[in-house]
Scaffold this motif. Structure first.
Motif, mmCIF file in Angstrom:
data_model
loop_
_atom_site.group_PDB
_atom_site.id
_atom_site.type_symbol
_atom_site.label_atom_id
_atom_site.label_comp_id
_atom_site.label_asym_id
_atom_site.label_seq_id
_atom_site.Cartn_x
_atom_site.Cartn_y
_atom_site.Cartn_z
ATOM 1 N N GLN A 24 32.119 28.452 28.538
ATOM 2 C CA GLN A 24 31.520 29.343 26.988
ATOM 3 C C GLN A 24 32.493 28.626 26.531
ATOM 4 O O GLN A 24 32.066 28.548 25.302
ATOM 5 N N PHE A 25 34.214 28.639 27.153
ATOM 6 C CA PHE A 25 34.930 28.451 26.167
ATOM 7 C C PHE A 25 34.737 26.343 25.899
ATOM 8 O O PHE A 25 35.889 26.135 25.004
ATOM 9 N N GLY A 26 34.620 26.077 26.910
ATOM 10 C CA GLY A 26 34.466 24.946 27.031
ATOM 11 C C GLY A 26 35.621 24.484 27.927
ATOM 12 O O GLY A 26 36.119 23.176 27.687
ATOM 13 N N GLY A 27 36.234 24.953 28.635
ATOM 14 C CA GLY A 27 37.361 24.875 29.076
ATOM 15 C C GLY A 27 38.792 25.607 28.993
ATOM 16 O O GLY A 27 38.458 26.533 28.188
ATOM 17 N N PHE A 28 39.854 25.527 29.718
ATOM 18 C CA PHE A 28 41.177 26.769 29.447
ATOM 19 C C PHE A 28 41.888 26.480 28.162
ATOM 20 O O PHE A 28 42.738 25.899 27.873
ATOM 21 N N ARG A 29 41.204 27.405 26.961
ATOM 22 C CA ARG A 29 41.288 26.540 25.476
ATOM 23 C C ARG A 29 42.266 27.563 24.870
ATOM 24 O O ARG A 29 41.413 28.205 24.868
ATOM 25 N N VAL A 30 43.350 27.507 24.640
ATOM 26 C CA VAL A 30 43.799 28.345 23.441
ATOM 27 C C VAL A 30 43.308 29.158 22.264
ATOM 28 O O VAL A 30 42.209 28.589 21.826
ATOM 29 N N GLN A 31 42.757 30.079 22.094
ATOM 30 C CA GLN A 31 42.250 30.738 21.480
ATOM 31 C C GLN A 31 42.417 31.849 19.904
ATOM 32 O O GLN A 31 44.049 31.489 20.145
ATOM 33 N N GLY A 32 41.749 31.944 19.044
ATOM 34 C CA GLY A 32 42.655 32.623 18.171
ATOM 35 C C GLY A 32 43.438 31.715 16.682
ATOM 36 O O GLY A 32 44.046 31.755 16.297
ATOM 37 N N ARG A 33 43.278 30.396 17.237
ATOM 38 C CA ARG A 33 43.434 29.154 16.357
ATOM 39 C C ARG A 33 42.587 29.526 14.665
ATOM 40 O O ARG A 33 43.505 29.360 14.001
ATOM 41 N N LEU A 48 50.126 43.135 38.887
ATOM 42 C CA LEU A 48 48.159 42.593 39.008
ATOM 43 C C LEU A 48 47.469 41.832 39.877
ATOM 44 O O LEU A 48 48.342 40.469 40.652
ATOM 45 N N VAL A 49 46.857 42.416 40.602
ATOM 46 C CA VAL A 49 46.110 42.263 41.308
ATOM 47 C C VAL A 49 44.769 41.113 40.191
ATOM 48 O O VAL A 49 44.052 41.778 39.822
ATOM 49 N N GLY A 50 45.304 40.118 40.411
ATOM 50 C CA GLY A 50 44.390 39.286 39.282
ATOM 51 C C GLY A 50 43.477 38.642 39.663
ATOM 52 O O GLY A 50 43.729 37.917 41.050
ATOM 53 N N ASP A 51 42.644 37.984 39.467
ATOM 54 C CA ASP A 51 41.844 36.998 39.910
ATOM 55 C C ASP A 51 41.485 36.092 39.495
ATOM 56 O O ASP A 51 41.494 35.243 40.150
ATOM 57 N N SER A 52 42.922 35.381 39.319
ATOM 58 C CA SER A 52 43.642 34.333 39.671
ATOM 59 C C SER A 52 43.363 34.010 40.749
ATOM 60 O O SER A 52 43.625 33.004 41.813
ATOM 61 N N LEU A 53 43.610 35.193 41.331
ATOM 62 C CA LEU A 53 43.238 35.176 43.035
ATOM 63 C C LEU A 53 42.669 33.670 43.355
ATOM 64 O O LEU A 53 42.356 33.061 44.460
ATOM 65 N N GLY A 54 41.506 33.597 43.047
ATOM 66 C CA GLY A 54 40.224 33.433 43.262
ATOM 67 C C GLY A 54 41.204 31.541 43.107
ATOM 68 O O GLY A 54 40.405 30.237 43.940
ATOM 69 N N MET A 55 41.476 30.872 41.805
ATOM 70 C CA MET A 55 42.083 29.575 42.056
ATOM 71 C C MET A 55 43.782 29.345 43.142
ATOM 72 O O MET A 55 43.710 28.999 43.525
ATOM 73 N N VAL A 56 44.305 30.436 42.837
ATOM 74 C CA VAL A 56 45.740 29.972 43.096
ATOM 75 C C VAL A 56 46.302 30.879 45.407
ATOM 76 O O VAL A 56 46.796 29.962 45.381
ATOM 77 N N VAL A 57 44.590 31.423 45.165
ATOM 78 C CA VAL A 57 44.926 31.497 47.084
ATOM 79 C C VAL A 57 43.587 30.545 47.751
ATOM 80 O O VAL A 57 44.065 30.528 48.417
ATOM 81 N N MET A 58 42.389 31.236 46.795
ATOM 82 C CA MET A 58 41.131 30.635 47.186
ATOM 83 C C MET A 58 40.923 29.334 46.996
ATOM 84 O O MET A 58 40.053 29.027 47.803
ATOM 85 N N GLY A 59 41.673 29.090 46.343
ATOM 86 C CA GLY A 59 41.263 27.021 45.958
ATOM 87 C C GLY A 59 40.011 27.371 45.055
ATOM 88 O O GLY A 59 39.584 25.299 45.023
ATOM 89 N N HIS A 60 39.253 27.710 44.890
ATOM 90 C CA HIS A 60 38.307 27.313 43.064
ATOM 91 C C HIS A 60 39.215 27.593 42.019
ATOM 92 O O HIS A 60 40.052 27.146 41.602
ATOM 93 N N PRO A 61 37.880 26.289 41.452
ATOM 94 C CA PRO A 61 38.811 25.474 40.293
ATOM 95 C C PRO A 61 38.626 26.743 39.276
ATOM 96 O O PRO A 61 39.155 26.378 37.946
ATOM 97 N N THR A 62 38.283 28.013 39.027
ATOM 98 C CA THR A 62 37.845 28.877 38.372
ATOM 99 C C THR A 62 37.994 30.581 39.314
ATOM 100 O O THR A 62 37.543 30.394 40.199
ATOM 101 N N THR A 63 38.216 31.222 37.589
ATOM 102 C CA THR A 63 37.752 32.339 38.509
ATOM 103 C C THR A 63 36.517 33.056 38.446
ATOM 104 O O THR A 63 36.349 34.356 39.339
#
Ligand code: KIV
Length: 269
Positions: free
Chosen positions: A152-161, A46-61
């Motif tokens: 929209q979520f207001g952070g990286f929060r677990v969903q579906g609770r 998977l070429v994830g857009d996590s690329l933005g965070m783990v490779v490019m140093g952005h705080p989000t994708t």
């Protein structure tokens, strides 16, 4: 299953679910590492857009662009020419209108060499998934904690609770299956939600922080390799302490250079 007999097509992934076999997907962003993952027999890259965070140093994708994704997907494809490579559609590349979404998905296959694209979200995205599948673009869905919706979520929060949110995830996965998605990532949801969504469909699910009952599991490669710094989500398991390994290796190089030990006789022309 050995590296050369494992399923490499989107249809092959269903075989895992039918046989009740678990499988792994791993994120990757460059040719060198893609070749290693392919050698290791990982069935889906998977070429994830996590690329933005783990490779490019952005705080989000959120800041990741289509050009970023095409560039890195093409590198992964060069490193693993026969692999099943899935590329993320980045934020803003598919939400505005169908024509733009189709053009961008097409770029990931034509210019990036991806086998399939991944799209975050259910509900309003279901028609787009159906349209892409109709024009020959395989789609992996992504539900739950979809990182592009972090604002929209207001952070990286677990969903579906809540019961309502959990039911929506199950409805969404059924709709994605009907739209033709070949698999769906379930991220950051309680284990029961992961199990119910997996049982609701015949296509395989791939979990990340979704408990033990999804058909596959995915990890972000720098997390798996112990390279990521700082507090990590509970689901992350580092299989080596890559950060220390790299630090120790470059320190050893530095001290050998300082001591005049490197290059030794065997390293000279
Ligand atoms: O971008 C990514 O790496 C992902 C995985 C976490 C599934 O979407």
């Amino acid at each position: 299953m050995s590296a050369n007999t494992r399923p490499r097509s989107i249809h092959g992934l269903r075989t895992y679910k039918q046989r009740g076999e678990r499988f792994a997907m791993v994120t990757v962003y460059d040719a060198l590492t893609a070749a290693i993952l392919d050698e290791a027999g990982i069935p889906v890259l998977l070429v994830g857009d996590s690329l933005g965070m783990v490779v490019m140093g952005h705080p989000t994708t959120v800041p990741v662009t289509m050009d970023d994704m095409v560039h890195h997907t093409a590198a992964v494809r060069r490193g693993a020419p026969a692999a099943l490579v899935v590329a993320d559609m980045p934020f803003g590349s598919f939400q505005t209108d169908m024509t733009t979404a189709k053009r961008n998905a097409t770029r990931l296959l034509k210019e990036g060499g991806a086998t399939a694209v991944k799209i975050e979200g259910g509900g309003p995205m279901v028609d787009l998934v159906a349209d892409l599948v109709r024009i020959g673009i395989p789609v992996m869905g992504h539900l739950g904690l979809t990182p592009q919706s972090v604002n929209q979520f207001g952070g990286f929060r677990v969903q579906g609770r809540s019961d309502e949110d959990a039911a929506r995830i199950t409805d969404d996965i059924v709709a994605l299956e009907q739209a033709g998605a070949f698999t769906v990532v379930l991220e950051g949801v309680p284990s029961g939600v992961g199990r119910r969504a997996t049982e609701a469909v015949d296509i395989p699910t791939i979990g990340i922080g979704a408990g033990p009952d999804t058909d596959g599991q995915v990890l972000v490669l720098p997390d798996l390799l112990g390279l990521t710094d700082g507090p990590l989500p509970r689901f992350v398991k580092a299989y080596v302490d890559g950060r220390s390994m790299i630090r120790d290796a470059v320190k050893a190089f530095q001290s050998e250079v300082a001591a005049g030990e490197y290059p030794g006789p065997e390293h000279r022309y």
